[in-house]
Design a protein around this motif. Structure first.
Motif, PDB file in Angstrom:
ATOM      1  N   PHE A  69       0.835  -1.207   0.000  1.00 34.41           N
ATOM      2  CA  PHE A  69       0.000   0.000   0.000  1.00 34.41           C
ATOM      3  C   PHE A  69       0.873   1.261   0.000  1.00 34.41           C
ATOM      4  O   PHE A  69       0.597   2.210  -0.730  1.00 34.41           O
ATOM      5  CB  PHE A  69      -0.958  -0.010   1.202  1.00 34.41           C
ATOM      6  CG  PHE A  69      -2.090  -0.970   1.037  1.00 34.41           C
ATOM      7  CD1 PHE A  69      -3.227  -0.610   0.324  1.00 34.41           C
ATOM      8  CD2 PHE A  69      -2.030  -2.238   1.562  1.00 34.41           C
ATOM      9  CE1 PHE A  69      -4.283  -1.496   0.156  1.00 34.41           C
ATOM     10  CE2 PHE A  69      -3.080  -3.128   1.402  1.00 34.41           C
ATOM     11  CZ  PHE A  69      -4.203  -2.775   0.697  1.00 34.41           C
ATOM     12  N   ALA A  70       1.932   1.235   0.798  1.00 36.35           N
ATOM     13  CA  ALA A  70       2.822   2.399   0.868  1.00 36.35           C
ATOM     14  C   ALA A  70       3.531   2.620  -0.465  1.00 36.35           C
ATOM     15  O   ALA A  70       3.672   3.762  -0.928  1.00 36.35           O
ATOM     16  CB  ALA A  70       3.843   2.221   1.983  1.00 36.35           C
ATOM     17  N   ALA A  78       1.131   4.108  -2.962  1.00 36.74           N
ATOM     18  CA  ALA A  78       0.895   5.531  -2.645  1.00 36.74           C
ATOM     19  C   ALA A  78       2.059   6.391  -3.124  1.00 36.74           C
ATOM     20  O   ALA A  78       1.852   7.466  -3.700  1.00 36.74           O
ATOM     21  CB  ALA A  78       0.682   5.704  -1.146  1.00 36.74           C
ATOM     22  N   ARG A  79       3.297   5.915  -2.906  1.00 41.78           N
ATOM     23  CA  ARG A  79       4.472   6.665  -3.372  1.00 41.78           C
ATOM     24  C   ARG A  79       4.503   6.740  -4.891  1.00 41.78           C
ATOM     25  O   ARG A  79       4.761   7.791  -5.470  1.00 41.78           O
ATOM     26  CB  ARG A  79       5.760   6.006  -2.866  1.00 41.78           C
ATOM     27  CG  ARG A  79       6.154   6.382  -1.479  1.00 41.78           C
ATOM     28  CD  ARG A  79       7.576   5.930  -1.157  1.00 41.78           C
ATOM     29  NE  ARG A  79       7.798   4.521  -1.460  1.00 41.78           N
ATOM     30  CZ  ARG A  79       7.454   3.507  -0.663  1.00 41.78           C
ATOM     31  NH1 ARG A  79       6.870   3.772   0.494  1.00 41.78           N
ATOM     32  NH2 ARG A  79       7.681   2.265  -1.012  1.00 41.78           N
ATOM     33  N   SER A 102      -1.677  10.439  -0.933  1.00 36.95           N
ATOM     34  CA  SER A 102      -1.606  10.114   0.486  1.00 36.95           C
ATOM     35  C   SER A 102      -1.933   8.640   0.676  1.00 36.95           C
ATOM     36  O   SER A 102      -2.755   8.077  -0.055  1.00 36.95           O
ATOM     37  CB  SER A 102      -2.603  10.950   1.282  1.00 36.95           C
ATOM     38  OG  SER A 102      -2.243  12.302   1.219  1.00 36.95           O
ATOM     39  N   SER A 103      -1.321   8.027   1.666  1.00 32.61           N
ATOM     40  CA  SER A 103      -1.520   6.586   1.850  1.00 32.61           C
ATOM     41  C   SER A 103      -2.943   6.249   2.278  1.00 32.61           C
ATOM     42  O   SER A 103      -3.414   5.151   2.043  1.00 32.61           O
ATOM     43  CB  SER A 103      -0.514   6.028   2.856  1.00 32.61           C
ATOM     44  OG  SER A 103      -0.721   6.614   4.104  1.00 32.61           O
ATOM     45  N   TRP A 104      -3.670   7.196   2.873  1.00 33.68           N
ATOM     46  CA  TRP A 104      -5.049   6.892   3.255  1.00 33.68           C
ATOM     47  C   TRP A 104      -5.909   6.635   2.027  1.00 33.68           C
ATOM     48  O   TRP A 104      -6.865   5.872   2.079  1.00 33.68           O
ATOM     49  CB  TRP A 104      -5.656   8.004   4.111  1.00 33.68           C
ATOM     50  CG  TRP A 104      -5.772   9.319   3.408  1.00 33.68           C
ATOM     51  CD1 TRP A 104      -4.886  10.342   3.444  1.00 33.68           C
ATOM     52  CD2 TRP A 104      -6.833   9.744   2.546  1.00 33.68           C
ATOM     53  NE1 TRP A 104      -5.312  11.375   2.666  1.00 33.68           N
ATOM     54  CE2 TRP A 104      -6.515  11.037   2.090  1.00 33.68           C
ATOM     55  CE3 TRP A 104      -8.014   9.158   2.109  1.00 33.68           C
ATOM     56  CZ2 TRP A 104      -7.318  11.752   1.225  1.00 33.68           C
ATOM     57  CZ3 TRP A 104      -8.825   9.881   1.236  1.00 33.68           C
ATOM     58  CH2 TRP A 104      -8.477  11.161   0.811  1.00 33.68           C
ATOM     59  N   VAL A 135      -5.132   4.998  -0.741  1.00 32.33           N
ATOM     60  CA  VAL A 135      -5.015   3.637  -1.283  1.00 32.33           C
ATOM     61  C   VAL A 135      -5.847   2.636  -0.483  1.00 32.33           C
ATOM     62  O   VAL A 135      -6.095   1.530  -0.950  1.00 32.33           O
ATOM     63  CB  VAL A 135      -3.536   3.182  -1.368  1.00 32.33           C
ATOM     64  CG1 VAL A 135      -2.772   4.025  -2.361  1.00 32.33           C
ATOM     65  CG2 VAL A 135      -2.872   3.204  -0.014  1.00 32.33           C
ATOM     66  N   TYR A 136      -6.299   3.031   0.715  1.00 39.49           N
ATOM     67  CA  TYR A 136      -7.172   2.170   1.517  1.00 39.49           C
ATOM     68  C   TYR A 136      -8.658   2.474   1.268  1.00 39.49           C
ATOM     69  O   TYR A 136      -9.530   1.849   1.868  1.00 39.49           O
ATOM     70  CB  TYR A 136      -6.862   2.329   3.009  1.00 39.49           C
ATOM     71  CG  TYR A 136      -5.521   1.744   3.396  1.00 39.49           C
ATOM     72  CD1 TYR A 136      -5.392   0.383   3.635  1.00 39.49           C
ATOM     73  CD2 TYR A 136      -4.398   2.540   3.510  1.00 39.49           C
ATOM     74  CE1 TYR A 136      -4.166  -0.174   3.979  1.00 39.49           C
ATOM     75  CE2 TYR A 136      -3.165   1.995   3.860  1.00 39.49           C
ATOM     76  CZ  TYR A 136      -3.063   0.644   4.090  1.00 39.49           C
ATOM     77  OH  TYR A 136      -1.855   0.099   4.431  1.00 39.49           O
ATOM     78  N   ARG A 164      -8.639  -0.219  -2.438  1.00 35.89           N
ATOM     79  CA  ARG A 164      -8.064  -1.237  -1.546  1.00 35.89           C
ATOM     80  C   ARG A 164      -8.238  -2.634  -2.131  1.00 35.89           C
ATOM     81  O   ARG A 164      -7.304  -3.434  -2.139  1.00 35.89           O
ATOM     82  CB  ARG A 164      -8.731  -1.153  -0.170  1.00 35.89           C
ATOM     83  CG  ARG A 164      -8.203  -2.162   0.802  1.00 35.89           C
ATOM     84  CD  ARG A 164      -8.943  -2.128   2.125  1.00 35.89           C
ATOM     85  NE  ARG A 164      -8.307  -3.047   3.040  1.00 35.89           N
ATOM     86  CZ  ARG A 164      -7.877  -2.749   4.232  1.00 35.89           C
ATOM     87  NH1 ARG A 164      -8.016  -1.525   4.675  1.00 35.89           N
ATOM     88  NH2 ARG A 164      -7.317  -3.649   4.994  1.00 35.89           N
ATOM     89  N   ALA A 196       8.279   2.351   4.422  1.00 34.00           N
ATOM     90  CA  ALA A 196       6.999   2.421   5.130  1.00 34.00           C
ATOM     91  C   ALA A 196       7.124   3.307   6.365  1.00 34.00           C
ATOM     92  O   ALA A 196       6.220   4.103   6.666  1.00 34.00           O
ATOM     93  CB  ALA A 196       6.539   1.023   5.526  1.00 34.00           C
ATOM     94  N   GLU A 240       7.151   6.854   5.302  1.00 41.30           N
ATOM     95  CA  GLU A 240       5.800   7.266   4.927  1.00 41.30           C
ATOM     96  C   GLU A 240       4.955   7.547   6.161  1.00 41.30           C
ATOM     97  O   GLU A 240       4.204   8.532   6.211  1.00 41.30           O
ATOM     98  CB  GLU A 240       5.147   6.168   4.069  1.00 41.30           C
ATOM     99  CG  GLU A 240       3.742   6.481   3.630  1.00 41.30           C
ATOM    100  CD  GLU A 240       3.642   7.606   2.613  1.00 41.30           C
ATOM    101  OE1 GLU A 240       2.514   8.032   2.341  1.00 41.30           O
ATOM    102  OE2 GLU A 240       4.686   8.069   2.113  1.00 41.30           O
TER     103      GLU A 240
END
Length: 197
Positions: free
Chosen positions: A48-49, A52-53, A58-60, A62-63, A68, A104, A107
């Motif tokens: 996930f991280a 996102a990169r 933002s990593s939120w 991708v959830y 997801r 991670a 991040e």
């Protein structure tokens, strides 16, 4: 085109902002899905991280629902491929795992900083809203106090004028009283003078 322009000009600022947010959200979601496809194609490890990169989001995000599940599917597919790779003698190195862990952690640190900044911005924004509401209330209160001050000033001027009139009346009455005493003394003297003769 003119119809589109008139439609845009008839929208409220809130509607324009909402449409811009929707476009931005769709763009970011598209970047996430493209990042997953690119990583699958290039046989790069999907986390996930990392997604996102790769997508620069933002990593939120991708959830978020819809993304997801796609990332989980890609990870499952890649894990199955990784299992096949292990059977063929290829496996992920410990250094690669440590790099992913380090990324991670970085991040997470970045997200914590971003979270703190967003909280601070929210506090400032809330304080500004409270101040604006407070200022509006203060303006109303100042207007009320100004009117009350004007009313009291008028009442004070009237009271001062009445006080001046009363003082003048007291002075006149004191003069009348002094004159009456003087007159009474004369009458007493005259009466005493007659009685003595």
């Amino acid at each position: 085109m003119p119809a589109e322009t008139s439609e845009k000009s008839s929208r409220t600022p809130a509607e324009v902002l909402k449409a811009a947010r929707q476009r931005d959200s769709a763009d970011k979601r598209g970047r996430v899905l493209k990042a997953v496809q690119d990583m699958l194609r290039d046989n790069r490890r999907i986390t996930f991280a990392a997604v996102a990169r790769e997508a620069d989001v933002s990593s939120w995000l991708v959830y978020a629902p819809g993304l997801r599940e796609r990332i989980d599917q890609a990870r499952t597919r890649q894990a199955a491929q990784g299992h096949q790779d292990q059977q063929s003698g290829r496996k992920v190195s410990i250094a690669s795992e440590q790099t992913d862990l380090l990324l991670a952690r970085q991040e997470i640190k970045r997200l914590r900083t971003e979270n703190g900044q967003l909280r601070q911005q929210a506090r400032v924004h809330l304080r500004q809203q409270v101040d604006q509401l407070g200022n509006h209330g203060l303006v109303d209160r100042i207007n009320e106090l100004t009117e009350e001050n004007l009313r009291l000033s008028t009442a004070e001027r009237q009271a001062t004028a009445e006080n001046t009139q009363l003082r003048q009346r007291i002075t006149e009455l004191e003069d009348d009283l002094a004159a009456a005493r003087t007159s009474l003394r004369r009458m007493i003297r005259k009466k005493n003078g007659r009685e003595n003769t």
